[in-house]
Design an enzyme around this catalytic site. Sequence first.
Site, short mmCIF file in Angstrom:
data_model
loop_
_atom_site.label_atom_id
_atom_site.label_comp_id
_atom_site.label_asym_id
_atom_site.label_seq_id
_atom_site.Cartn_x
_atom_site.Cartn_y
_atom_site.Cartn_z
N ARG A 107 -20.70 -0.61 47.91
CA ARG A 107 -20.77 0.56 47.04
C ARG A 107 -21.78 1.62 47.48
NH1 ARG A 107 -21.64 -2.17 41.33
NH2 ARG A 107 -22.59 -3.77 42.66
N ARG A 133 -11.99 1.80 47.13
CA ARG A 133 -12.00 0.92 45.96
C ARG A 133 -11.21 1.54 44.80
NH1 ARG A 133 -11.90 -1.17 41.74
NH2 ARG A 133 -13.43 -2.45 40.64
N ASP A 147 -14.53 -11.93 48.56
CA ASP A 147 -15.53 -12.40 47.61
C ASP A 147 -15.48 -13.92 47.59
OD1 ASP A 147 -17.36 -11.28 45.26
OD2 ASP A 147 -16.43 -13.13 44.56
N TYR A 165 -20.73 -20.86 39.05
CA TYR A 165 -19.89 -19.87 38.36
C TYR A 165 -18.74 -20.54 37.62
CZ TYR A 165 -22.25 -16.17 40.98
OH TYR A 165 -23.19 -15.31 41.50
N ARG A 205 -23.20 -7.61 52.92
CA ARG A 205 -22.60 -6.62 52.03
C ARG A 205 -22.56 -5.22 52.66
NH1 ARG A 205 -25.55 -8.49 46.41
NH2 ARG A 205 -24.47 -10.47 46.17
#
Length: 358
Positions: free
Chosen positions: A43, A52, A89, A163, A39
């Site tokens: 962010r 973003r 992702d 998921y 990652r």
Amino acid sequence: MNTADGANTTKTDKAAEKRRLLRVLAGERLWPPPVWMMRQAGRYLPEYRATRAQAGSFLDLCYAPELATEVTLQPIRRFGFDAAILFSDILVVPDALGQKVWFVEGEGPRLDPIDLAKPDLEPHRLLTRLEPVIETVSRIRAELPDETTLLGFCGAPWTLLTYMIAGRGTPDQMPARRAALTDPSGVDRLVDMLVDASIAYLAAQLRAGADAVQIFDTWAGVLDDAGFRRFVIEPTRRIVEGVRAQIPGARIIGFPKGAGGHLPAFVAETGVDAVGIDWQASLDFIRDNVQPLVPVQGNLDPLHMVTGGEMLDAAIDRILDRLGEGRLIFNLGHGITPDGSIENVARMVARVRGAGGR
């Protein structure tokens, strides 16, 4: 092969020789070890947040080649990591298969839960939908320095189906575990579809310019012995074999988070070239039982990227001391969190690269 083709091949081979991480995957022990960070485009970086904001939704960013290339390159410019990892992702695969996926700010992914009896998925549309992601791979490779390894990735079938069945992340993945017991044939059909999708997706990334790929199995650690073999080892083995049938010699890293004592069997039976280690794993166990088999990647606790200081230095030194005699790729034991510090990342990279000779 004509002269022009030969010249291009030679140039490509010489560029690949500069990629230290790729050399470790090929079996070399290098000191100091190559370093990158899961990652690493995210962010915690202000430039990521700015990009973003341009994209709209998170999935829009994943499917925008120019912007996804930009955020992939941002941590390379800042820190000079030895590897760039494709910004995307794991859930682009179920999205490309036709399951509705969206992201709720501050909460994470949401999916329309799948009906195992009638999943209503469209495997034939997978690579068409993922064309923008594959274009991003090509763009990144064209812009990366020669010495930087480019990693592609996918989510492992077990983690994806957790998921897809629950419609969101859950603490113990109970919906998927229950389904595996109550509807084993339905779950197996979904695993088969995800294995085929993963093979096609990873092979496309490698053809587009990825040097190696990683298979993320974030929820491998919730399974018992039988479940781990059925849903982690066997699907990963099939993916590795399927990718190499299309791309002979493909370099593949497995990352079954939370695997613990299952790691030696995972490595031996899947055929991966390296294995990611989470921060909860015993360094002595990894050194004695896993590192002799393949290079290992990890395993700094991501919390150190928040707290920093002398405890960060000590944790880095422990990993280098315990694992530095073998084949090592220095990394976190999972992804950096949004509250990670740029200063702490820079401190980590400097300390790893400043380690004394061995």
